[in-house]
Design a protein around this motif. Structure first.
Motif, PDB file in Angstrom:
ATOM      1  N   PRO A 112      20.463  32.986 -50.436  1.00 25.18           N
ATOM      2  CA  PRO A 112      20.306  32.494 -49.135  1.00 25.18           C
ATOM      3  C   PRO A 112      18.821  31.847 -48.818  1.00 25.18           C
ATOM      4  O   PRO A 112      18.694  30.824 -47.873  1.00 25.18           O
ATOM      5  N   ILE A 113      17.773  32.313 -49.271  1.00 24.97           N
ATOM      6  CA  ILE A 113      16.456  31.786 -48.968  1.00 24.97           C
ATOM      7  C   ILE A 113      16.429  30.323 -49.545  1.00 24.97           C
ATOM      8  O   ILE A 113      15.514  29.733 -48.902  1.00 24.97           O
ATOM      9  N   ALA A 114      16.843  30.020 -50.872  1.00 28.98           N
ATOM     10  CA  ALA A 114      16.629  29.039 -51.395  1.00 28.98           C
ATOM     11  C   ALA A 114      17.499  27.729 -50.809  1.00 28.98           C
ATOM     12  O   ALA A 114      17.186  26.509 -50.959  1.00 28.98           O
ATOM     13  N   VAL A 115      18.511  27.857 -50.310  1.00 27.09           N
ATOM     14  CA  VAL A 115      19.231  26.915 -49.886  1.00 27.09           C
ATOM     15  C   VAL A 115      19.003  26.133 -48.479  1.00 27.09           C
ATOM     16  O   VAL A 115      19.687  25.132 -48.373  1.00 27.09           O
ATOM     17  N   HIS A 116      18.528  26.700 -47.503  1.00 26.61           N
ATOM     18  CA  HIS A 116      18.271  26.228 -46.223  1.00 26.61           C
ATOM     19  C   HIS A 116      16.877  25.411 -46.279  1.00 26.61           C
ATOM     20  O   HIS A 116      15.918  25.899 -46.408  1.00 26.61           O
ATOM     21  N   VAL A 117      17.213  24.303 -46.065  1.00 29.91           N
ATOM     22  CA  VAL A 117      15.832  23.371 -46.066  1.00 29.91           C
ATOM     23  C   VAL A 117      15.779  22.757 -44.593  1.00 29.91           C
ATOM     24  O   VAL A 117      17.095  22.201 -43.932  1.00 29.91           O
ATOM     25  N   PRO A 118      14.572  22.335 -44.226  1.00 27.92           N
ATOM     26  CA  PRO A 118      14.507  21.463 -42.721  1.00 27.92           C
ATOM     27  C   PRO A 118      15.294  20.238 -42.593  1.00 27.92           C
ATOM     28  O   PRO A 118      15.690  19.719 -41.650  1.00 27.92           O
ATOM     29  N   GLU A 119      15.544  19.493 -43.720  1.00 29.88           N
ATOM     30  CA  GLU A 119      16.028  18.221 -43.587  1.00 29.88           C
ATOM     31  C   GLU A 119      17.418  18.628 -43.159  1.00 29.88           C
ATOM     32  O   GLU A 119      17.927  17.508 -42.592  1.00 29.88           O
ATOM     33  N   ILE A 120      18.079  19.565 -43.515  1.00 36.93           N
ATOM     34  CA  ILE A 120      19.357  19.807 -42.916  1.00 36.93           C
ATOM     35  C   ILE A 120      19.373  20.464 -41.620  1.00 36.93           C
ATOM     36  O   ILE A 120      19.990  20.249 -40.602  1.00 36.93           O
ATOM     37  N   CYS A 121      18.441  21.460 -41.191  1.00 38.06           N
ATOM     38  CA  CYS A 121      18.459  22.241 -39.990  1.00 38.06           C
ATOM     39  C   CYS A 121      18.084  21.277 -39.020  1.00 38.06           C
ATOM     40  O   CYS A 121      18.692  21.195 -38.169  1.00 38.06           O
ATOM     41  N   TYR A 122      16.947  20.580 -39.199  1.00 41.05           N
ATOM     42  CA  TYR A 122      16.381  19.487 -37.998  1.00 41.05           C
ATOM     43  C   TYR A 122      17.238  18.564 -37.840  1.00 41.05           C
ATOM     44  O   TYR A 122      17.433  18.336 -36.706  1.00 41.05           O
ATOM     45  N   SER A 123      18.009  17.990 -38.873  1.00 39.58           N
ATOM     46  CA  SER A 123      18.850  16.919 -38.683  1.00 39.58           C
ATOM     47  C   SER A 123      19.879  17.316 -37.689  1.00 39.58           C
ATOM     48  O   SER A 123      20.823  16.413 -37.238  1.00 39.58           O
ATOM     49  N   SER A 124      20.309  18.332 -37.502  1.00 38.19           N
ATOM     50  CA  SER A 124      21.511  18.858 -36.795  1.00 38.19           C
ATOM     51  C   SER A 124      20.879  19.050 -35.249  1.00 38.19           C
ATOM     52  O   SER A 124      21.795  19.208 -34.392  1.00 38.19           O
ATOM     53  N   ARG A 125      19.719  18.641 -34.907  1.00 37.42           N
ATOM     54  CA  ARG A 125      18.978  18.800 -33.678  1.00 37.42           C
ATOM     55  C   ARG A 125      18.705  17.420 -33.043  1.00 37.42           C
ATOM     56  O   ARG A 125      17.618  17.410 -32.082  1.00 37.42           O
ATOM     57  N   GLY A 126      19.487  16.432 -33.354  1.00 34.97           N
ATOM     58  CA  GLY A 126      19.085  15.265 -32.703  1.00 34.97           C
ATOM     59  C   GLY A 126      17.885  14.565 -33.397  1.00 34.97           C
ATOM     60  O   GLY A 126      17.389  13.746 -32.724  1.00 34.97           O
ATOM     61  N   THR A 127      17.384  14.723 -34.585  1.00 33.13           N
ATOM     62  CA  THR A 127      16.407  14.284 -35.027  1.00 33.13           C
ATOM     63  C   THR A 127      16.872  13.764 -36.590  1.00 33.13           C
ATOM     64  O   THR A 127      17.906  14.193 -36.997  1.00 33.13           O
ATOM     65  N   GLU A 128      15.942  12.986 -37.245  1.00 33.28           N
ATOM     66  CA  GLU A 128      16.274  12.450 -38.582  1.00 33.28           C
ATOM     67  C   GLU A 128      14.838  12.336 -39.143  1.00 33.28           C
ATOM     68  O   GLU A 128      13.853  12.221 -38.844  1.00 33.28           O
ATOM     69  N   PRO A 129      15.087  12.416 -40.718  1.00 35.75           N
ATOM     70  CA  PRO A 129      13.716  12.130 -41.491  1.00 35.75           C
ATOM     71  C   PRO A 129      13.228  10.735 -41.171  1.00 35.75           C
ATOM     72  O   PRO A 129      13.828   9.848 -41.072  1.00 35.75           O
TER      73      PRO A 129
END
Length: 225
Positions: A112-129
């Motif tokens: 679980p610790i390895a697979v969650h990255v901000p590129e996925i998490c933040y992109s679901s909050r109306g932002t993008e890289p």
């Protein structure tokens, strides 16, 4: 009309093939379950790991020019998903500049610790890289630590508003790893720091904070290895 029957030897061969097939399928299912449980940390000494995780709270409230401004907890959904044995969620601020950063340190099973990255998490909050993810190298104490670095921008904006640095450790140096899930370790640490990006040639608050915070974090982790 002649009825054809198979010989005992033929029937035995067919039965043997079916038996081997069933055995292979059962073994594959069992192996898959064992592997999944191993990756998710299902069979570990949790009381001891929770003791180690609780020691993250001993990290100092002042790191260089940065001081503790607020302290929180992982929300219930994230804690359940990540299966953390321990976590630290804090906001630090620099009184001289007024800048603030948010830091999260997680300790838990590798999967679980390895697979969650901000590129996925933040992109679901109306932002993008706002650009590609790059590697940030920091010299802390006697080691070189590397973290992933990525900036985000709000949808429709052309300027980044957030910088995030993150990486993993198995108790040694921090690494910007592509596949930490396959590391030969049961448990992983993850650090993630978010704050405003540097502007007008000024140093990034996130990177400035990491230069003071990582040595303290590395020292704390070394006490548990």
């Amino acid at each position: 009309m002649t009825e054809t029957t198979s010989s005992p030897r033929t029937r035995s061969r067919r039965f043997g093939k079916r038996t081997r097939g069933v055995t292979i399928c059962v073994a594959a299912i069992l192996l898959s379950g064992i592997l999944h449980g191993y990756l998710d940390g299902r069979w570990v000494d949790k009381p001891n790991l929770q003791r180690i995780g609780a020691q993250l709270a001993e990290l100092p409230s002042k790191c260089g020019d940065w001081e503790l401004a607020d302290e929180g907890e992982l929300d219930e959904r994230a804690a359940e998903m990540l299966q953390c044995h321990g976590s630290l969620v804090r906001e630090y601020w620099n009184p001289a500049s007024g800048q603030r950063v948010n830091v999260a340190v997680l300790f838990g099973p590798r999967g679980p610790i390895a697979v969650h990255v901000p590129e996925i998490c933040y992109s679901s909050r109306g932002t993008e890289p706002a650009g590609p993810t790059t590697v940030l190298t920091l010299k802390t104490d006697d080691q070189l630590d590397q973290l992933w670095r990525v900036e985000f921008q709000r949808e429709g904006s052309e300027e980044p508003h957030l910088e995030v640095c993150y990486g993993w450790s198995d108790g040694g140096r921090w690494q910007a790893a592509k596949y930490p899930r396959v590391w030969l370790t049961d448990q992983l640490y993850k650090v993630q720091v978010a704050g405003p990006p540097g502007t007008d040639g000024q140093p990034s608050p996130v990177q400035d904070f990491l230069k003071s915070f990582l040595p303290a974090l590395n020292h704390q982790i070394s006490q548990n290895t």
